[in-house]
Design an enzyme around this catalytic site. Structure first.
Site, PDB file in Angstrom:
ATOM      1  N   GLU A 268       1.521  -1.288  -0.250  1.00 18.12           N
ATOM      2  CA  GLU A 268       0.292  -0.027  -0.195  1.00 18.12           C
ATOM      3  C   GLU A 268       0.963   1.264  -0.099  1.00 18.12           C
ATOM      4  OE1 GLU A 268      -1.664   3.332   0.434  1.00 18.12           O
ATOM      5  OE2 GLU A 268      -2.103   2.315   2.723  1.00 18.12           O
ATOM      6  N   CYS A 302      -2.067   9.039   2.759  1.00 16.85           N
ATOM      7  CA  CYS A 302      -1.772   8.133   1.387  1.00 16.85           C
ATOM      8  C   CYS A 302      -2.799   8.664  -0.043  1.00 16.85           C
ATOM      9  CB  CYS A 302      -1.058   6.898   1.432  1.00 16.85           C
ATOM     10  SG  CYS A 302      -2.363   6.322   2.461  1.00 16.85           S
TER      11      CYS A 302
END
Length: 508
Positions: A268, A302
């Site tokens: 990720e 993010c």
């Protein structure tokens, strides 16, 4: 004499900004905190809100990593033999304990991470919800029966992988540890978790809570360290899988290291996500969505929608309202209930964010508000890493602030005219973590969602992440998923068993 858990120590009983000092060892395996063997590579860890030293991070070496992994493997042999229902009961107890100690964990998270207490409490809620969710799935794990000719049949078994490694990021330290450990444990695995060297504290609390809930000693271990410790984990022959959250360059290295022994990997990574606001939107919701897409956790998220594309006709009104509300964001002591934005993680990161803003101005961008180092009135916060939330206008697709991940409280606003045009521009990136669209046109909403090259698309909202919903990226934002039922596939392996009920037919 039994160790006292961190949360029961006096220093964690009444945490306030500028008071917490952690002197306890922060490695944890075999059911206890473990003193480091060698302190020569010790690194100071800072409290973002004050700039003072919170604790020392002492990285684990090869022998310590080996001990932690072997401890995890021993626990895995016991844990994997329990039924799903037995594992579920223990995980539900862990979720209950976290829920009960929510405020104390959140305060420790704030001291180490810098985000507001309001957000940190939500993070802790998400953590226990995640563990509770996978506790519910654990008893349901099952295979498939396939009927074959002549009464023969086959069936599949969903089996654990073994020892999994989780490598966390500093923006959601406790929550990420829960996100990675909960599905792993539900499937019957053990986990060795390495938090970011900048946020080493709260993952240890999770380890102690799992122990208190009744997992076998060694089932969830914590090793501290940076790149060298991470490399030792990725190369270790007893590790079956690595789940990493962090930057693209580090993710590439993790993938390369894991490939040498063909370990499974979940990545990720970063993002530069587009948020598209059409003129037919409910403008009030779009404005709130844009703020949520850019300023949670000081912009250190993010999946943030940092490229805000606004249809030209509504751009003036949008900017007017967004700037007004951005200026009203309360920046300051993250442990005060009224604060809505805390401090960035470190001084170097703060300087990097300010550097992006300076470069944006040099490239023609216009700062409509914020974008400066902020010094709160409270004297104890004068050395904290605060930046006033920033809105950038006059942005172009070729500007650095539009192309690269800033990871700070900076919203770049860009005009567009047509759906076709904005889709092409939105997808013109190497990232693909998230995206969003605001419109009243239901056909357009689903059409745009289908054409955006990202792992998640929010329609008429942003940064909503229930644990029931899979999360992960396209392109260089990584692969694999966290949360949702699909994550079970990333923490287990499928065995096929074929049963012959008659005689063997042979060509020989």
């Amino acid at each position: 004499m039994a160790q006292q858990p961190l949360l029961s120590l006096p220093e964690f009983q009444s945490v306030s900004t500028g008071t917490l000092v952690v002197k306890e060892p922060l490695n944890f395996w075999g059911g206890a905190r473990v003193k480091p063997r060698d302190t020569k590579n010790s690194e100071p860890v800072y409290e973002p809100a004050t700039g003072r030293v919170l604790c020392d991070m002492i990285p684990c070496g090869e022998e310590e990593v080996d001990q932690a992994i072997k401890s995890a493997h021993s626990a895995y042999l016991k844990w994997s033999q329990l039924s799903g229902m037995e594992r579920s009961r223990i995980m539900l107890e862990a979720a209950r304990i976290i829920r009960e100690r929510r405020n104390a964990i959140a305060k420790a998270e704030v001291a180490n991470n810098g985000k507001s207490i309001t957000e940190a409490e939500v993070d802790i809620d998400v953590a226990w919800q995640c563990i509770e969710y996978y506790a519910g799935i654990a008893p349901t794990l099952s295979g498939q029966h396939i009927q074959l000719p002549g009464g023969s049949f086959a069936y599949t078994r969903r089996e654990p992988l073994g020892v999994c490694v989780g490598i966390g990021a500093w923006n959601y330290p406790f929550q990420i540890a829960a996100w990675k450990s909960a599905p792993a444990l539900a499937c019957g695995n053990a986990m060795v978790f390495k938090p970011s060297p900048m946020t080493p504290v709260t993952a240890v609390m999770l380890a102690e809570i799992y122990k208190e809930a009744g997992v076998p000693d060694g089932l969830f271990n914590v090793v501290q360290g940076g790149a060298e410790t991470g490399s030792l984990l990725c190369h270790h022959p007893m590790v079956a899988k690595v789940s990493f959250t962090g930057s693209v360059p580090t993710g590439k290295k993790v993938m390369e290291m894991a490939a040498k022994s063909v370990k499974q990997v979940t990545l990720e990574l970063g993002g530069k996500s587009p948020l598209i606001i059409f003129k037919d939107c409910e403008l009030e919701n779009a404005i709130k969505g844009a703020l949520m897409a850019n300023f949670l956790t000081q912009g250190e998220v993010c999946c943030n929608g940092t490229r805000v594309f606004v249809q030209r006709e509504i751009m003036p009104k949008f900017l007017e309202e967004v700037v007004k509300r951005t200026k009203a964001i309360s920046v300051g002591d993250p442990l005060c209930e009224g604060t809505r934005m805390g401090a960035l993680i470190s001084k170097p990161h703060m300087e990097k964010v300010l550097g992006f803003i300076k470069q944006a101005k040099e490239q023609g961008g216009k700062v409509l508000c914020g974008g400066e180092r902020f010094v709160p009135n409270d004297p104890k916060l004068k050395d904290g890493y605060f930046v006033s939330p920033c809105v950038l206008d006059n942005c172009r697709d070729d500007m650095t602030c539009v192309k690269e991940e800033i990871f700070g409280p900076v919203m770049s606003v860009l005009p567009f005219d047509t759906e076709e045009e904005v889709l092409q521009r939105a997808n013109n990136t190497t990232f693909g973590l998230a995206s969003g669209v605001f419109t009243r046109d239901i056909a357009r909403a689903h059409r745009v969602a289908a054409n955006l090259q990202a792992g998640t698309c929010y329609i008429n909202n942003y940064n909503v992440g229930p644990v029931e919903v899979p999360f992960g990226g396209y392109k260089m934002s990584g692969f694999g998923r966290e949360n949702g039922t699909v994550t079970i596939e990333y923490y287990s392996q499928l065995k096929t068993v074929v049963v012959e009920m008659g005689d063997v037919e042979s060509l020989f």
